[in-house]
Enzyme design. Structure first.
Site, PDB file in Angstrom:
ATOM      1  N   LYS A 115       0.722  -1.102   0.070  1.00  0.00           N
ATOM      2  CA  LYS A 115      -0.241  -0.127   0.233  1.00  0.00           C
ATOM      3  C   LYS A 115       0.748   1.328   0.007  1.00  0.00           C
ATOM      4  CE  LYS A 115      -2.897  -3.090   0.128  1.00  0.00           C
ATOM      5  NZ  LYS A 115      -2.268  -3.637  -1.316  1.00  0.00           N
ATOM      6  N   GLU A 199      -3.456   7.204   8.095  1.00  0.00           N
ATOM      7  CA  GLU A 199      -4.326   8.068   6.759  1.00  0.00           C
ATOM      8  C   GLU A 199      -5.830   8.894   8.193  1.00  0.00           C
ATOM      9  OE1 GLU A 199      -6.449   5.560   4.403  1.00  0.00           O
ATOM     10  OE2 GLU A 199      -4.540   6.337   2.829  1.00  0.00           O
ATOM     11  N   HIS A 234     -15.614  -7.155   5.543  1.00  0.00           N
ATOM     12  CA  HIS A 234     -14.775  -6.608   4.593  1.00  0.00           C
ATOM     13  C   HIS A 234     -15.089  -7.608   3.050  1.00  0.00           C
ATOM     14  CE1 HIS A 234     -12.438  -3.571   6.396  1.00  0.00           C
ATOM     15  NE2 HIS A 234     -12.307  -4.543   6.997  1.00  0.00           N
ATOM     16  N   ARG A 291      -5.692  -7.638 -10.224  1.00  0.00           N
ATOM     17  CA  ARG A 291      -6.488  -9.127 -10.855  1.00  0.00           C
ATOM     18  C   ARG A 291      -8.245  -9.006 -11.483  1.00  0.00           C
ATOM     19  NH1 ARG A 291      -7.599  -8.494  -5.515  1.00  0.00           N
ATOM     20  NH2 ARG A 291     -10.251  -8.365  -4.704  1.00  0.00           N
TER      21      ARG A 291
HETATM   22  C1  MV4 Z   1      -9.905   3.626   5.215  1.00  0.00           C
HETATM   23  C2  MV4 Z   1     -11.642   3.814   5.645  1.00  0.00           C
HETATM   24  C3  MV4 Z   1     -11.612   5.050   6.364  1.00  0.00           C
HETATM   25  N1  MV4 Z   1     -10.603   6.566   6.290  1.00  0.00           N
HETATM   26  N2  MV4 Z   1     -10.031   4.664   5.179  1.00  0.00           N
HETATM   27  C4  MV4 Z   1     -11.370  -1.321   4.734  1.00  0.00           C
HETATM   28  C5  MV4 Z   1     -10.066  -2.042   4.009  1.00  0.00           C
HETATM   29  C6  MV4 Z   1      -9.423  -1.613   2.528  1.00  0.00           C
HETATM   30  N3  MV4 Z   1      -9.251  -1.607   1.585  1.00  0.00           N
HETATM   31  C7  MV4 Z   1     -10.072   0.284   3.287  1.00  0.00           C
HETATM   32  N4  MV4 Z   1     -10.692   0.181   4.057  1.00  0.00           N
HETATM   33  C8  MV4 Z   1     -11.383   1.711   4.960  1.00  0.00           C
HETATM   34  N5  MV4 Z   1     -10.338   2.117   5.016  1.00  0.00           N
HETATM   35  C9  MV4 Z   1      -9.305   5.899   5.346  1.00  0.00           C
HETATM   36  N6  MV4 Z   1      -8.815   6.751   5.972  1.00  0.00           N
HETATM   37  C10 MV4 Z   1     -12.130   3.056   5.899  1.00  0.00           C
HETATM   38  C11 MV4 Z   1     -12.278   1.558   4.784  1.00  0.00           C
HETATM   39  C12 MV4 Z   1     -13.394   0.843   5.508  1.00  0.00           C
HETATM   40  C13 MV4 Z   1     -14.386   0.000   4.369  1.00  0.00           C
HETATM   41  C14 MV4 Z   1     -13.277   0.661   3.410  1.00  0.00           C
HETATM   42  C15 MV4 Z   1     -14.169   0.114   2.378  1.00  0.00           C
HETATM   43  C16 MV4 Z   1     -15.443  -0.062   1.771  1.00  0.00           C
HETATM   44  C17 MV4 Z   1     -15.888  -1.244   3.600  1.00  0.00           C
HETATM   45  C18 MV4 Z   1     -14.807  -0.402   3.873  1.00  0.00           C
HETATM   46  C19 MV4 Z   1     -15.523  -1.313   5.737  1.00  0.00           C
HETATM   47  C20 MV4 Z   1     -14.702  -0.822   6.999  1.00  0.00           C
HETATM   48  C21 MV4 Z   1     -13.450   0.109   6.441  1.00  0.00           C
END
Ligand code: MV4
Length: 492
Positions: A115, A199, A234, A291
């Protein structure tokens, strides 16, 4: 390309082989001992058993799979999703063996697999990102400095993470040190890499991802977005295209950013760039998936592009046959993942036999699945048994069609996500398009599904009582004068 080996199983193996066959390309299945009778094995032109049921002894054995490909004269390997699909070493090993890996290079996979490297790569093109850091946190002092700048709440994320693993939320400066240490040890344990970054926490984001395609000649296009906010732990459950919240201007801006993320790592093939979108439609780059994704079908239905065929053309060195201007959004598509999970019991995997399995049909319906009636769902793999996708000329028609198809789907023997899906897509917040990644946490309660089935149970009980009464009550003598049958036969 004349022959493709598919290094995967179930619905995605079948889906890839179908496109290959349409292109006149021979197909090869590799399968584990647990999968010998699966439809993807019988569909393939050739098939080879590569080991026992556990993936570590079959679908994850890259060297063995390459051996099979060389022995049967396959010139390409499609990895599907999961298993070896995001394994940089496997992409490299295919190339070294003279077999085309139908996916990106090891360099692209490595860059986007970290990341931190992904954020540094995307930064070259001014892609918007959540305020925070794009280099590993060195010590507590540095973390405190950054926290003071970004404010709270904030997230500590593992660089090697993804899908939420190794992610910790921090609300106050006082808990920063403890959470930092926990995040680092969790990351080390899970990924053998303790690099973490910080973040600012985006409170109620939508998860919107952009499908891109790139070729080996430097051409890129975006195939618009997929809204994937309906997730649990997730794990996505419902996905749709297009998103009902984007404007044409933001769609274009996000698409161009996504293409730039691809460009930043010389990406080729099909890839997905994930963004968080906040209430004011600010969007922030999160990560890139290198992918084909489970939910690619909704993009295919609104663009008319077969993404697997494009992946194969690109891996074969061909240039994309269309440009951005050729692409349009036609209608609306919604996908429900059909998982062998019990929505009444915390979505825990439900194993068993597909005693009854009858697919829905009709206009606008696509079913991509991997099993047939009578089969057992093996415990060794992902509980997703297939996907149900509905297309409509409007979002509302897509919802109505998907609802109708869910009702038409007959699955007995195991619990599935079907009733959850019917509830979710007809929930007021979903229908209005007013939902975010907290949709399930905010609105879902198992009782909401049980009410449906309780009502159905009651109806079934009433019918049963009536049948019982009919069968056991003494037959009354027929009143001949009121029998229509007799009257009718007299009329002949
Ligand atoms: C975040 C966020 C809020 N703020 N980053 C979860 C999986 C990964 N792909 C990144 N994720 C998140 N990053 C910041 N700065 C909230 C999530 C997140 C989330 C993101 C997409 C779909 C579902 C989620 C469920 C919980 C948290």
């Amino acid at each position: 390309m004349n022959k493709i080996l598919v290094a995967n199983r179930g619905e995605i193996a079948l889906r890839v082989m179908r496109s290959a066959r349409e292109m006149g390309i021979q197909t090869v299945a590799v399968y584990s001992e647990a999968d010998a009778t699966m439809p993807f094995v019988t569909f393939a032109d050739e098939s080879f058993c590569i080991g026992p049921a556990p993936s570590s002894e079959s679908y994850l054995l890259g060297d063995k799979i390459i051996e099979v490909a060389l022995a049967c004269g396959a010139d390409g390997i499609h990895p599907g999703y999961g298993f070896l699909s995001e394994n940089a070493g496997f992409s490299d090993a295919c190339q070294k063996a003279g077999i085309k890996f139908i996916g990106p290079t090891a360099h692209s996979i490595e860059t986007m697999g970290s990341k931190i490297a992904a954020k540094q790569s995307a930064k070259k093109f001014d892609v918007p990102m959540v305020p925070g850091t794009d280099s590993p946190i060195q010590d507590v002092a540095e973390a405190k400095e950054i926290a003071a700048r970004t404010g709270f709440p904030l997230l500590i994320k593992a660089s090697a993470g993804g899908g939420g693993k190794g992610m910790r939320i921090v609300h106050h400066m006082e808990e920063l040190e403890e959470q930092l240490n926990m995040a680092k040890s969790e990351a080390l344990n899970s990924f053998k890499d303790d690099s973490v970054f910080i973040e600012k926490y985006v409170g109620s984001p939508k998860h919107i991802e952009i499908q891109i395609l790139g070729d080996t000649h430097g051409n890129y296009v975006y195939l618009f977005e997929r809204e994937c906010s309906i997730q649990r732990r997730h794990q996505k459950l419902v996905e749709e295209a297009p998103s009902s919240c984007l404007t044409p201007e933001i769609r274009k801006a996000m698409g161009e950013c996504a293409v730039n993320v691809g460009r930043s790592c010389d990406y080729h093939g099909a890839g997905t760039v994930e963004f968080l979108v906040d209430n004011d439609l600010n969007f922030y780059f999160l990560e890139m998936n290198t992918r084909l994704q489970v939910e690619h079908c909704v993009t295919e239905m609104i663009t008319g592009i077969d993404l697997v065929k494009e992946q194969i053309y690109v891996a074969d060195g061909k240039a994309l046959s269309f440009t951005q201007d050729d692409l349009n959004i036609n209608g609306h598509a919604i996908e429900l993942r059909i998982c062998a999970e019990d929505p009444l019991n915390n979505f825990l995997p439900d194993i068993g036999k597909l005693e009854v399995y009858k697919r829905p049909q009709g206009a606008g319906i696509r079913v991509d699945d991997g099993y047939e009636e009578g089969m057992e769902i093996p415990i060794y793999y992902d509980p997703m048994i297939g996907k149900l996708v509905a297309w409509g000329s409007t979002r509302s028609e897509a919802i109505d069609r998907l609802t109708r198809a869910i009702e038409e789907f007959r699955i007995n023997g195991i619990e599935t996500t079907l009733p959850f899906g019917k509830w979710a897509i007809n929930h007021e917040a979903f229908v209005k398009g007013q939902f975010d990644t907290h949709f399930i946490a905010n609105y879902y309660k198992p009782e909401l599904l049980e009410q449906f089935s309780e009502e159905q149970k009651e109806i079934a009980a009433l019918i049963a009582v009536n049948i019982f009464k009919e069968k056991t009550e003494q037959p009354k003598p027929l009143n001949m004068s009121t029998s229509k049958w007799k009257n009718r036969s007299n009329m002949r």
